[in-house]
Design a protein around this motif. Structure first.
Motif, mmCIF file in Angstrom:
data_model
loop_
_atom_site.group_PDB
_atom_site.id
_atom_site.type_symbol
_atom_site.label_atom_id
_atom_site.label_comp_id
_atom_site.label_asym_id
_atom_site.label_seq_id
_atom_site.Cartn_x
_atom_site.Cartn_y
_atom_site.Cartn_z
ATOM 1 N N ALA A 239 7.715 1.222 -20.522
ATOM 2 C CA ALA A 239 9.027 0.621 -20.270
ATOM 3 C C ALA A 239 8.900 -0.352 -19.098
ATOM 4 O O ALA A 239 7.805 -0.657 -18.624
ATOM 5 N N GLU A 240 10.026 -0.817 -18.610
ATOM 6 C CA GLU A 240 10.027 -1.800 -17.523
ATOM 7 C C GLU A 240 9.384 -1.232 -16.261
ATOM 8 O O GLU A 240 9.570 -0.061 -15.921
ATOM 9 N N ALA A 241 8.630 -2.084 -15.581
ATOM 10 C CA ALA A 241 7.964 -1.666 -14.343
ATOM 11 C C ALA A 241 8.194 -2.711 -13.264
ATOM 12 O O ALA A 241 8.021 -3.905 -13.490
ATOM 13 N N ASN A 242 8.588 -2.254 -12.077
ATOM 14 C CA ASN A 242 8.807 -3.145 -10.936
ATOM 15 C C ASN A 242 7.834 -2.762 -9.827
ATOM 16 O O ASN A 242 7.981 -1.723 -9.192
ATOM 17 N N LEU A 243 6.841 -3.624 -9.631
ATOM 18 C CA LEU A 243 5.838 -3.424 -8.580
ATOM 19 C C LEU A 243 5.850 -4.603 -7.618
ATOM 20 O O LEU A 243 4.828 -4.972 -7.030
ATOM 21 N N SER A 244 6.995 -5.205 -7.423
ATOM 22 C CA SER A 244 7.094 -6.423 -6.623
ATOM 23 C C SER A 244 7.048 -6.129 -5.122
ATOM 24 O O SER A 244 7.350 -5.016 -4.675
ATOM 25 N N GLU A 245 6.675 -7.175 -4.361
ATOM 26 C CA GLU A 245 6.703 -7.152 -2.886
ATOM 27 C C GLU A 245 5.875 -6.014 -2.291
ATOM 28 O O GLU A 245 6.198 -5.496 -1.225
ATOM 29 N N HIS B 44 10.489 6.960 -9.480
ATOM 30 C CA HIS B 44 10.839 6.146 -8.312
ATOM 31 C C HIS B 44 9.817 6.367 -7.199
ATOM 32 O O HIS B 44 9.633 7.482 -6.732
ATOM 33 N N PHE B 45 9.181 5.256 -6.783
ATOM 34 C CA PHE B 45 8.217 5.290 -5.686
ATOM 35 C C PHE B 45 8.519 4.192 -4.657
ATOM 36 O O PHE B 45 7.693 3.886 -3.806
ATOM 37 N N THR B 46 9.682 3.598 -4.719
ATOM 38 C CA THR B 46 10.015 2.422 -3.919
ATOM 39 C C THR B 46 9.870 2.684 -2.414
ATOM 40 O O THR B 46 10.199 3.762 -1.926
ATOM 41 N N ALA B 47 9.382 1.638 -1.704
ATOM 42 C CA ALA B 47 9.345 1.622 -0.236
ATOM 43 C C ALA B 47 8.593 2.808 0.355
ATOM 44 O O ALA B 47 8.979 3.357 1.379
ATOM 45 N N SER B 48 7.496 3.189 -0.277
ATOM 46 C CA SER B 48 6.668 4.277 0.235
ATOM 47 C C SER B 48 5.460 3.718 0.976
ATOM 48 O O SER B 48 5.055 2.580 0.759
ATOM 49 N N THR B 49 4.886 4.538 1.847
ATOM 50 C CA THR B 49 3.724 4.146 2.638
ATOM 51 C C THR B 49 2.591 5.125 2.389
ATOM 52 O O THR B 49 2.778 6.340 2.475
ATOM 53 N N TYR B 50 1.427 4.570 2.058
ATOM 54 C CA TYR B 50 0.247 5.384 1.758
ATOM 55 C C TYR B 50 -0.836 5.030 2.776
ATOM 56 O O TYR B 50 -1.374 3.929 2.768
ATOM 57 N N TYR B 51 -1.156 5.974 3.657
ATOM 58 C CA TYR B 51 -2.162 5.726 4.686
ATOM 59 C C TYR B 51 -3.573 5.958 4.166
ATOM 60 O O TYR B 51 -4.526 5.367 4.661
ATOM 61 N N GLY B 52 -3.727 6.832 3.187
ATOM 62 C CA GLY B 52 -5.019 7.105 2.583
ATOM 63 C C GLY B 52 -5.070 6.559 1.165
ATOM 64 O O GLY B 52 -4.291 5.684 0.784
ATOM 65 N N LYS B 53 -5.971 7.066 0.371
ATOM 66 C CA LYS B 53 -6.076 6.632 -1.012
ATOM 67 C C LYS B 53 -4.809 7.002 -1.785
ATOM 68 O O LYS B 53 -4.211 8.064 -1.563
ATOM 69 N N ALA B 54 -4.438 6.119 -2.705
ATOM 70 C CA ALA B 54 -3.331 6.399 -3.624
ATOM 71 C C ALA B 54 -3.911 6.380 -5.033
ATOM 72 O O ALA B 54 -4.413 5.354 -5.492
ATOM 73 N N TYR C 131 3.766 6.329 -18.165
ATOM 74 C CA TYR C 131 5.148 6.130 -17.727
ATOM 75 C C TYR C 131 5.971 5.774 -18.967
ATOM 76 O O TYR C 131 5.909 4.659 -19.465
ATOM 77 N N ARG C 132 6.727 6.729 -19.470
ATOM 78 C CA ARG C 132 7.478 6.521 -20.711
ATOM 79 C C ARG C 132 8.856 5.918 -20.467
ATOM 80 O O ARG C 132 9.525 5.511 -21.404
ATOM 81 N N ALA C 133 9.282 5.891 -19.241
ATOM 82 C CA ALA C 133 10.559 5.274 -18.865
ATOM 83 C C ALA C 133 10.289 4.306 -17.718
ATOM 84 O O ALA C 133 9.147 4.095 -17.310
ATOM 85 N N ALA C 134 11.347 3.711 -17.199
ATOM 86 C CA ALA C 134 11.195 2.704 -16.143
ATOM 87 C C ALA C 134 10.490 3.295 -14.923
ATOM 88 O O ALA C 134 10.695 4.460 -14.565
ATOM 89 N N VAL C 135 9.672 2.455 -14.289
ATOM 90 C CA VAL C 135 8.989 2.884 -13.069
ATOM 91 C C VAL C 135 9.290 1.869 -11.975
ATOM 92 O O VAL C 135 9.209 0.659 -12.180
ATOM 93 N N HIS C 136 9.652 2.389 -10.796
ATOM 94 C CA HIS C 136 10.032 1.550 -9.652
ATOM 95 C C HIS C 136 9.050 1.814 -8.522
ATOM 96 O O HIS C 136 9.050 2.882 -7.928
ATOM 97 N N MET C 137 8.211 0.800 -8.223
ATOM 98 C CA MET C 137 7.198 0.936 -7.179
ATOM 99 C C MET C 137 7.210 -0.268 -6.232
ATOM 100 O O MET C 137 6.180 -0.649 -5.688
ATOM 101 N N SER C 138 8.340 -0.882 -6.037
ATOM 102 C CA SER C 138 8.399 -2.094 -5.219
ATOM 103 C C SER C 138 8.453 -1.758 -3.731
ATOM 104 O O SER C 138 8.852 -0.663 -3.322
ATOM 105 N N GLY C 139 8.044 -2.757 -2.916
ATOM 106 C CA GLY C 139 8.169 -2.625 -1.466
ATOM 107 C C GLY C 139 7.301 -1.562 -0.844
ATOM 108 O O GLY C 139 7.624 -1.039 0.226
ATOM 109 N N CYS C 140 6.161 -1.249 -1.470
ATOM 110 C CA CYS C 140 5.278 -0.212 -0.937
ATOM 111 C C CYS C 140 4.179 -0.820 -0.063
ATOM 112 O O CYS C 140 3.799 -1.976 -0.229
#
Length: 522
Positions: free
Chosen positions: A251-257, A210-220, A227-236
């Motif tokens: 597996a399923e990945a959500n990188l939306s918005e 889970h990485f949802t709604a995170s903010t990265y000011y520098g390099k990410a 990722y062997r299971a679902a990964v959630h990276m939306s709203g970043c």
């Protein structure tokens, strides 16, 4: 502040609780608080090594310490007493000295936190965790070439990797290095804020990440991760560059918005589960070259302010890319679209290239705005539609292509400027050496195409060519069905090779038909 937890281990629990209290005592110097972290980690290691206790109990006790450490990282920074010095300078991953931005602190008149104690402590806690979740090569030896170890699956998890880590909402005001980590039971980074570089590369996530709604000011940095299971990276919100090359999503990945304010590089990545990356904004270049999507993918409603690169990418499932805006170049050349593809309603403002693409499913480019687009040297086995599409300027090239499933330009139109340009020079829409299937309906619109019948330079397949294509398609379709029905094993691998050979044979036939010099050129 984190309350002491019940660690279920008698006197050891008392010592752990006392160390936990010292770790959280802001009146103590940093070295004393760091020593308390070391004591907590040592106690957790001791519990895990105690085989006289059942495994469930060992894990429960260790999990208590891990939870306490993570909870501390999640607590807000304490305010610094008036009169103390401000935040010191920090060094980026490149070694450059940088000042903290005032916007990093909230509240009018608020003073920066006591980083001389707090930031080094939090960095030490994270480093202590990292040391114990790092994977090792299964065969032992050096850790060189992490990507190859991960590709082979030849890694051994760290001693804490089988436990749960919750960093949600944490603010990291220092460089974060969690590279080469193995998260076996779950890692939650939702809502985190990274003030400097965040390096999570070459990591394995065996449970949901889970990485949802995170903010990265520098390099990410996420490159070479699995990722062997679902990964959630939306709203970043990515305010620095994003490096996610050569990663595998099983597996399923959500990188939306998501918002990518600088460049985003996902080249050579593989997606085996369904991907939702819709509604994203790319302020700089977006690079998905040489990716493989073995699944359905949704990239609808995205905005690309600079070049969007999808060259040599394979779409094995349905591709939803409708309603996108490409304000600079869009490059899809030499890609494969094996399922249906939907670009409808998209706006292409500058050069757009689909040169040498292989289209195995239906393609929908209806209602689009196209500027200087090339489909040269492509093979379309099923229908492609440009109904209601506007060609806004520049040449639109369809030369040396095969359209075996029909092509539809009903309601297509040229902008006035394009029509005027066409009167002064060469045709703005070109179909030289194109071949169409007479057994499918083909609609060409005026004034995009002048004259009657087929566009100049194109012709229908002869009966012999049509029969040859039908036989090739039947053999290919039958092989695909047999492959999907087969059980896993060597026999299926042989069938996969046959499917590839039949597929390549269709393209060789198409390119030879359109007078391409040699198939090897493609």
């Amino acid at each position: 502040m984190v309350d002491a937890v019940n660690l279920h281990a008698g006197g050891c629990a008392d010592r752990a609780a006392e160390a936990l209290a010292r770790m959280g005592d802001t009146a103590l110097p940093a070295v004393s608080r760091m020593r308390a972290v070391d004591e907590l980690a040592a106690q957790a290691d001791k519990w895990l090594a105690n085989t006289s206790v059942v495994e469930q109990a060992r894990n429960r006790r260790t999990q208590g310490i891990i939870t306490a450490l993570c909870d501390y990282l999640r607590t807000p920074y304490p305010s610094e007493p008036q009169g103390q010095g401000g935040e010191p300078q920090h060094r980026s991953s490149e070694g450059e000295t940088t000042e903290k931005e005032p916007s990093f602190y909230t509240g009018e008149g608020e003073t920066p936190p006591n980083s001389t104690t707090e930031t080094p402590l939090r960095q030490h806690i994270l480093g202590t965790i990292h040391q114990r979740v790092r994977w090792e090569p299964a065969s032992g030896g050096a850790r060189k070439n992490a990507a190859r170890h991960l590709e082979r699956g030849a890694v051994t998890p760290g001693p804490w990797s089988h436990l749960v880590f919750d960093f949600s909402g944490a603010e990291f005001r220092h460089t974060v290095n969690l590279s080469e980590s193995y998260w076996g039971a779950g890692a939650n980074f939702s809502g985190c804020s990274y003030r400097e570089t965040a390096n999570l590369s070459a990591s394995v996530y065996s449970a949901a990440a889970h990485f949802t709604a995170s903010t990265y000011y520098g390099k990410a940095i996420f490159r070479n991760s699995v990722y062997r299971a679902a990964v959630h990276m939306s709203g970043c919100d990515y305010r620095g560059q994003v490096h996610a090359q050569a990663s595998v999503y099983e597996a399923e990945a959500n990188l939306s918005e998501n918002t990518y304010r600088e460049g985003a590089d996902c080249t050579r990545s593989t997606w085996r589960g369904r991907l939702n990356a819709s509604g994203c904004t790319y302020g700089r270049g977006a690079n998905f070259a040489e990716c493989t999507w073995g699944c359905d993918v949704t990239l609808a409603g995205c905005t690309y302010e600079k070049d969007a690169v999808f060259m040599s990418t394979a779409f094995h499932g349905t591709a939803h890319m409708e309603g996108c805006t490409y304000r600079a170049g869009a490059y899809f050349s030499y890609s494969e679209f094996r399922g249906d593809t939907d670009f409808s309603g998209s706006v292409f403002r500058h050069d757009t290239e689909f040169v040498g693409c292989r289209w195995r499913g239906c393609a929908d480019l209806s209602g689009c705005t196209l500027h200087h687009v090339s489909f040269e040297g492509s093979s379309h086995l099923r229908s492609i539609t440009f109904r209601g599409t506007q060609f806004s300027g520049g040449r639109c090239v369809f030369d040396r292509s095969v359209y075996a499933g029909g092509i539809d330009f009903t309601g297509a139109a040229q902008a006035t400027s394009t029509a005027q340009e066409g009167t002064a020079g060469e045709p703005q829409v070109s179909f030289t050496d194109c071949f169409l299937n007479p057994h499918h309906e083909n609609y060409f619109a005026h004034p995009v195409f002048t004259g009657s019948g087929l566009p100049a330079g194109s012709r229908y397949l002869t009966p012999e060519e049509t029969e040859d294509l039908a036989n090739r398609l039947a053999a290919y379709t039958s092989a695909v069905q047999t492959y999907h029905d087969a059980a896993e094993g060597p026999a299926k691998e042989a069938l996969a090779a046959r499917v590839r050979n039949l597929d390549n044979a269709i393209d060789q036939w198409a390119y030879a038909l359109t007078n391409r010099a040699a198939y090897s050129d493609w």
